[in-house]
Design a protein around this motif. Structure first.
Motif, PDB file in Angstrom:
ATOM      1  N   ALA A 172      75.961 -18.199  31.033  1.00 45.65           N
ATOM      2  CA  ALA A 172      76.660 -17.176  30.256  1.00 45.65           C
ATOM      3  C   ALA A 172      77.620 -16.387  31.142  1.00 45.65           C
ATOM      4  N   VAL A 173      77.187 -16.051  32.363  1.00 47.99           N
ATOM      5  CA  VAL A 173      78.068 -15.306  33.271  1.00 47.99           C
ATOM      6  C   VAL A 173      79.301 -16.149  33.591  1.00 47.99           C
ATOM      7  N   GLU A 174      79.095 -17.442  33.801  1.00 46.98           N
ATOM      8  CA  GLU A 174      80.244 -18.314  34.085  1.00 46.98           C
ATOM      9  C   GLU A 174      81.193 -18.365  32.879  1.00 46.98           C
ATOM     10  N   ILE A 175      80.613 -18.452  31.697  1.00 45.85           N
ATOM     11  CA  ILE A 175      81.455 -18.508  30.486  1.00 45.85           C
ATOM     12  C   ILE A 175      82.263 -17.208  30.353  1.00 45.85           C
ATOM     13  N   SER A 176      81.622 -16.083  30.714  1.00 43.14           N
ATOM     14  CA  SER A 176      82.276 -14.778  30.504  1.00 43.14           C
ATOM     15  C   SER A 176      83.518 -14.604  31.376  1.00 43.14           C
ATOM     16  N   LYS A 177      83.684 -15.465  32.378  1.00 41.46           N
ATOM     17  CA  LYS A 177      84.913 -15.400  33.183  1.00 41.46           C
ATOM     18  C   LYS A 177      86.110 -15.830  32.337  1.00 41.46           C
ATOM     19  N   LYS A 178      85.824 -16.614  31.302  1.00 45.33           N
ATOM     20  CA  LYS A 178      86.931 -17.061  30.444  1.00 45.33           C
ATOM     21  C   LYS A 178      86.905 -16.382  29.065  1.00 45.33           C
ATOM     22  N   ILE A 179      85.722 -16.265  28.510  1.00 42.98           N
ATOM     23  CA  ILE A 179      85.604 -15.765  27.130  1.00 42.98           C
ATOM     24  C   ILE A 179      85.185 -14.295  27.171  1.00 42.98           C
ATOM     25  N   GLU A 180      85.895 -13.464  26.424  1.00 41.83           N
ATOM     26  CA  GLU A 180      85.600 -12.036  26.501  1.00 41.83           C
ATOM     27  C   GLU A 180      84.275 -11.665  25.836  1.00 41.83           C
ATOM     28  N   ASN A 181      83.954 -12.359  24.766  1.00 43.42           N
ATOM     29  CA  ASN A 181      82.753 -11.984  24.022  1.00 43.42           C
ATOM     30  C   ASN A 181      81.636 -13.001  24.185  1.00 43.42           C
ATOM     31  N   VAL A 182      80.818 -12.781  25.180  1.00 48.35           N
ATOM     32  CA  VAL A 182      79.646 -13.635  25.387  1.00 48.35           C
ATOM     33  C   VAL A 182      78.423 -12.733  25.197  1.00 48.35           C
ATOM     34  N   TRP A 183      77.584 -13.084  24.245  1.00 47.59           N
ATOM     35  CA  TRP A 183      76.485 -12.193  23.864  1.00 47.59           C
ATOM     36  C   TRP A 183      75.160 -12.934  23.708  1.00 47.59           C
ATOM     37  N   PHE A 184      74.079 -12.213  23.980  1.00 41.86           N
ATOM     38  CA  PHE A 184      72.726 -12.646  23.622  1.00 41.86           C
ATOM     39  C   PHE A 184      72.248 -11.731  22.511  1.00 41.86           C
ATOM     40  N   LEU A 185      71.867 -12.312  21.391  1.00 40.22           N
ATOM     41  CA  LEU A 185      71.459 -11.495  20.249  1.00 40.22           C
ATOM     42  C   LEU A 185      70.125 -11.966  19.696  1.00 40.22           C
ATOM     43  N   ASN A 186      69.499 -11.074  18.953  1.00 39.10           N
ATOM     44  CA  ASN A 186      68.284 -11.424  18.226  1.00 39.10           C
ATOM     45  C   ASN A 186      68.687 -12.263  17.004  1.00 39.10           C
ATOM     46  N   GLY A 187      68.283 -13.524  16.991  1.00 40.02           N
ATOM     47  CA  GLY A 187      68.673 -14.429  15.918  1.00 40.02           C
ATOM     48  C   GLY A 187      68.055 -14.098  14.576  1.00 40.02           C
ATOM     49  N   PRO A 218      89.672 -25.175  22.899  1.00 39.73           N
ATOM     50  CA  PRO A 218      90.563 -24.012  22.815  1.00 39.73           C
ATOM     51  C   PRO A 218      90.158 -22.994  21.742  1.00 39.73           C
ATOM     52  N   ASN A 219      90.662 -21.804  21.893  1.00 36.55           N
ATOM     53  CA  ASN A 219      90.524 -20.717  20.902  1.00 36.55           C
ATOM     54  C   ASN A 219      89.092 -20.258  20.615  1.00 36.55           C
ATOM     55  N   VAL A 220      88.228 -20.326  21.622  1.00 33.59           N
ATOM     56  CA  VAL A 220      86.880 -19.775  21.408  1.00 33.59           C
ATOM     57  C   VAL A 220      86.959 -18.265  21.645  1.00 33.59           C
ATOM     58  N   ASN A 221      86.600 -17.500  20.622  1.00 31.30           N
ATOM     59  CA  ASN A 221      86.635 -16.033  20.768  1.00 31.30           C
ATOM     60  C   ASN A 221      85.254 -15.442  21.014  1.00 31.30           C
ATOM     61  N   PHE A 222      84.225 -16.132  20.554  1.00 31.83           N
ATOM     62  CA  PHE A 222      82.859 -15.631  20.744  1.00 31.83           C
ATOM     63  C   PHE A 222      81.933 -16.769  21.173  1.00 31.83           C
ATOM     64  N   THR A 223      81.119 -16.509  22.180  1.00 28.07           N
ATOM     65  CA  THR A 223      80.043 -17.435  22.546  1.00 28.07           C
ATOM     66  C   THR A 223      78.741 -16.656  22.401  1.00 28.07           C
ATOM     67  N   ILE A 224      77.891 -17.109  21.488  1.00 28.12           N
ATOM     68  CA  ILE A 224      76.696 -16.317  21.156  1.00 28.12           C
ATOM     69  C   ILE A 224      75.427 -17.143  21.338  1.00 28.12           C
ATOM     70  N   PHE A 225      74.492 -16.594  22.089  1.00 31.53           N
ATOM     71  CA  PHE A 225      73.175 -17.214  22.264  1.00 31.53           C
ATOM     72  C   PHE A 225      72.185 -16.435  21.392  1.00 31.53           C
ATOM     73  N   LEU A 226      71.612 -17.105  20.423  1.00 30.55           N
ATOM     74  CA  LEU A 226      70.627 -16.426  19.565  1.00 30.55           C
ATOM     75  C   LEU A 226      69.219 -16.694  20.083  1.00 30.55           C
ATOM     76  N   LEU A 227      68.480 -15.602  20.250  1.00 30.23           N
ATOM     77  CA  LEU A 227      67.124 -15.700  20.795  1.00 30.23           C
ATOM     78  C   LEU A 227      66.102 -15.477  19.696  1.00 30.23           C
TER      79      LEU A 227
END
Ligand code: IPE
Length: 266
Positions: A229-244, A171-180
């Protein structure tokens, strides 16, 4: 649980290791990303960390065909390789834990080979271990070789599948971030292509000419990450790929809701 919520963050294997050279870590990148995690922790976010394997997992897995399960002809070498990869992964996990410890954070490693079974997003295992009540111990897990109940006997559970299940079930995940590792986010073409441009918003139907380097990668590369990530974004508003390697962008995203990178849309 405080009001700031959870951040689920994956340190990609391409960020924390040199993907082409067996068992070489990228100490500087680990150190930088741990500093960012510390900053987020200080600000009251509750973190869950997942990391990839990079050259601590993919090279030997590829050589011994671990992803396709047991092969009677090379069974013995495979069983040795499974042990080796699992111990490599614990070693890499300990490097991250050590780096966090140096700056005063306590992280607890949960090797999937010990609690998870099966591959893909329907793997089994109790995810309650990730539901920390407060922020003084950060749970950290990783892509690993896991047992399978079928005739394959073992297989590779990607950190991307862990990202999916943790983001969807805790519960309560506000951000899911993949660092590349060396790119600013999802690109239109492989990074070495001069025409490669950053995709600022990616949704399911966007076509990218990704470069899944299947000569190195035994899980799904960027394609699996995007799918999850697309599947996660159906639930979590902030799903991002960023430069780590650009920690200021991680902070900017958390503080303002946007930054340079790829936002995933359902
Ligand atoms: C792969 O995990 C695990 C093994 C090869 C043992 P990931 O799929 O999460 O790793 P990266 O991020 O691509 O390196």
């Amino acid at each position: 649980m405080n009001s700031k919520g959870r951040i689920v963050i994956k340190l990609g294997g391409g960020l924390i290791t040199n993907k082409n050279l067996s068992k070489t870590i990228n100490k500087e990148a680990i150190k930088n990303v741990c500093n960012t995690i510390k900053q987020l922790n200080d600000e009251g976010y509750v973190l869950i960390i997942v990391h990839g394997a990079g050259s601590y997992g993919h090279i030997l897995s590829k050589k011994m065909d671990i992803a396709n399960g047991i092969n009677n002809e090379i069974q013995e070498q495979q069983i040795n390789a499974v042990q080796q990869i699992r111990s490599n992964m614990i070693e890499l996990n300990n490097e991250v834990i050590k780096s966090l410890k140096k700056i005063g954070l306590v992280a607890i490693g949960y090797p999937p080979s010990k609690w998870a079974k099966g591959i893909g997003k329907d793997f089994t295992g109790n995810l309650d271990i990730f539901e920390t009540i407060n922020n003084d111990k950060i749970p950290i897990c990783f892509g690993d070789v896991v047992d399978r109940d079928d005739s394959n006997k073992f297989g590779i559970l990607s950190g991307d599948d862990l990202m999916y299940r943790i983001s969807m079930e805790i519960p309560n995940v506000n951000f899911t971030i993949f660092l590349l590792g060396d790119v600013d986010g999802v690109l239109t073409n492989p990074p070495n292509n001069l025409n490669a441009k950053l995709i600022k918003n990616y949704s399911k139907n966007d076509i990218t000419n990704t470069s899944h380097s299947s000569d190195i990668d035994v899980t799904g590369g960027i394609d699996l990450k995007l799918l999850r990530a697309v599947e996660i974004s159906k639930k979590i508003e902030n799903v991002w790929f960023l430069n780590g390697n650009r920690s200021e962008r991680i902070m900017q995203l958390i503080h303002t809701g946007t930054t340079i990178g790829t936002k995933i849309l359902p």
